[in-house]
Design an enzyme around this catalytic site. Structure first.
Site, short mmCIF file in Angstrom:
data_model
loop_
_atom_site.label_atom_id
_atom_site.label_comp_id
_atom_site.label_asym_id
_atom_site.label_seq_id
_atom_site.Cartn_x
_atom_site.Cartn_y
_atom_site.Cartn_z
N HIS A 1 0.85 -1.20 0.00
CA HIS A 1 0.00 0.00 0.00
C HIS A 1 0.88 1.26 0.00
O HIS A 1 0.60 2.23 -0.70
CB HIS A 1 -0.86 0.05 1.26
CG HIS A 1 -1.88 -1.04 1.36
ND1 HIS A 1 -1.78 -2.09 2.24
CD2 HIS A 1 -3.04 -1.25 0.68
CE1 HIS A 1 -2.82 -2.88 2.12
NE2 HIS A 1 -3.61 -2.41 1.18
N GLN B 1 -9.36 -7.15 -10.57
CA GLN B 1 -9.99 -5.94 -10.01
C GLN B 1 -9.51 -4.71 -10.77
O GLN B 1 -10.30 -3.85 -11.17
CB GLN B 1 -9.64 -5.84 -8.52
CG GLN B 1 -9.86 -4.46 -7.92
CD GLN B 1 -9.58 -4.40 -6.43
OE1 GLN B 1 -10.31 -4.96 -5.64
NE2 GLN B 1 -8.53 -3.72 -6.01
N VAL C 1 4.35 -5.86 -4.26
CA VAL C 1 5.53 -5.90 -3.39
C VAL C 1 5.59 -7.27 -2.72
O VAL C 1 4.56 -7.80 -2.30
CB VAL C 1 5.49 -4.76 -2.34
CG1 VAL C 1 6.68 -4.83 -1.40
CG2 VAL C 1 5.43 -3.41 -3.03
N SER D 1 0.18 -9.06 1.49
CA SER D 1 -1.27 -9.00 1.50
C SER D 1 -1.70 -8.76 2.94
O SER D 1 -1.07 -9.28 3.88
CB SER D 1 -1.85 -10.33 1.01
OG SER D 1 -3.19 -10.47 1.43
N ARG E 1 -4.05 -10.08 4.31
CA ARG E 1 -4.45 -11.39 4.86
C ARG E 1 -3.27 -12.20 5.38
O ARG E 1 -3.46 -13.13 6.16
CB ARG E 1 -5.21 -12.20 3.80
CG ARG E 1 -6.60 -11.63 3.51
CD ARG E 1 -7.38 -12.55 2.58
NE ARG E 1 -8.76 -12.13 2.47
CZ ARG E 1 -9.21 -11.22 1.63
NH1 ARG E 1 -8.37 -10.63 0.81
NH2 ARG E 1 -10.49 -10.91 1.60
O1 PAF Z 1 -8.13 -3.67 -3.16
C1 PAF Z 1 -8.75 -3.30 -2.14
O2 PAF Z 1 -8.20 -3.09 -1.07
C2 PAF Z 1 -10.27 -3.09 -2.24
O3 PAF Z 1 -10.83 -4.01 -3.11
C3 PAF Z 1 -10.66 -1.66 -2.61
C4 PAF Z 1 -10.17 -1.30 -4.01
C5 PAF Z 1 -10.09 -0.68 -1.61
C6 PAF Z 1 -12.18 -1.52 -2.61
O4 PAF Z 1 -12.72 -1.79 -1.35
#
Ligand code: PAF
Length: 285
Positions: free
Chosen positions: A37, A156, A184, A193, A195
């Site tokens: 992130h 996505q 990364v 991740s 998770r």
């Molecule tokens: O990738 C994510 O973390 C989620 O799918 C997102 C894009 C923030 C939408 O909730």
């Protein structure tokens, strides 16, 4: 870094940034942040940009209620990480801000896409409707000029690009540039991740075979790559799919295909569902 929960406060700060000549760069997240992130923040942190991040764990995109309940949350740490990384504004919307009484649901079929029917779409019914709905709503509120999404969620990312193109062509949205961020990985190649926080050290070892398997696909024909990669996964992994696909259609490539493809994986380590992908060059048989 400022923090707001209300749409009105968000609007004011965005308007102020625009009046100072800034572009709005947006990183939507569900929190439990990691270096992946933060690398998305790095991609847009420039003097011209006003960087907005959001944290909202979106109930609509969890097809499995226990996955939603167990989704890791670490708001205090997340806010500190974003602040230290140079984010200007953190948006923490309440569910009622995102979902007014009758939210306008947007599924892949509403934007003329068939990506909702395959892979993640097939294994997680309703997931992409949840993702597109929340992302569109967040775009409406934040009104970004640029938005950044990680390549780890390849399907996505493709669907969000398609949604933005669809909304632009119908005049529903102002121009918006979608930027992709590289995945990364840890020092052994495991894709970071949120998770992963739910894996113990043995499970981390097991999960590391995912990257080994995907990387092994390089230079082989699609069918050989797939069958050998499946063998390389740790036997305790419960595989949803491992496919070699065209990176636009997400359809499996023919065995005589040579060129760049995506090797995609989804499956479970214990009760934690992980996904990963690698761009690989395939050599037709
Ligand atoms: O990738 C994510 O973390 C989620 O799918 C997102 C894009 C923030 C939408 O909730």
């Amino acid at each position: 870094m400022k923090q707001v929960t209300q749409a009105e406060q968000l609007k004011q700060l965005i308007a102020q940034a625009r009046s100072e000549g800034k572009r709005i760069a947006f990183i939507p997240t569900m929190g439990a942040l990691h270096a992946g992130h933060l690398s998305l923040v790095d991609q847009v942190r420039t003097d011209e940009n006003f960087v907005v991040a959001s944290i909202f764990v979106n109930p609509l995109q969890f097809n499995d209620p226990s996955d939603y309940e167990n989704y890791p949350q670490s708001l205090g740490v997340d806010a500190r990480l974003l602040n230290d990384r140079g984010v200007d504004l953190l948006f923490l919307p309440e569910p009622e801000t995102i979902y007014p009484e009758s939210p306008n649901l947007i599924g892949p079929e509403d934007i003329g896409s068939n990506l909702g029917e395959v892979l993640e779409g097939e294994f997680r019914p309703g997931h992409f409707q949840g993702v597109l709905t929340v992302v569109s709503r967040l775009f409406d509120l934040v009104t970004p000029d640029i938005a950044v999404f990680g390549k780890k969620d390849a399907q996505q990312l493709a669907l969000i690009r398609q949604m933005v193109a669809h909304q632009l062509s119908s005049g529903r949205r102002m121009p918006l540039k979608i930027i992709a961020g590289e995945t990364v990985r840890d020092e052994h190649g495991l894709a970071l991740s949120s998770r992963n926080a739910r894996l113990d050290s043995d499970q981390i070892e097991i999960a590391r075979t995912i990257n080994t398997a995907l990387s092994s696909c390089e230079g082989k024909s699609a069918s050989v790559a797939k069958s050998q990669a499946l063998q390389m996964l740790h036997p305790d992994i419960k595989v949803d799919y491992l496919e070699i696909v065209d990176s636009e259609s997400f359809q499996p490539v023919d065995d005589d295909y040579s060129g760049i493809t995506l090797a995609l994986f989804a499956g479970y380590v214990g009760d934690v569902r992980l996904i990963d992908n690698r761009e690989i060059s395939i050599k037709g048989s």
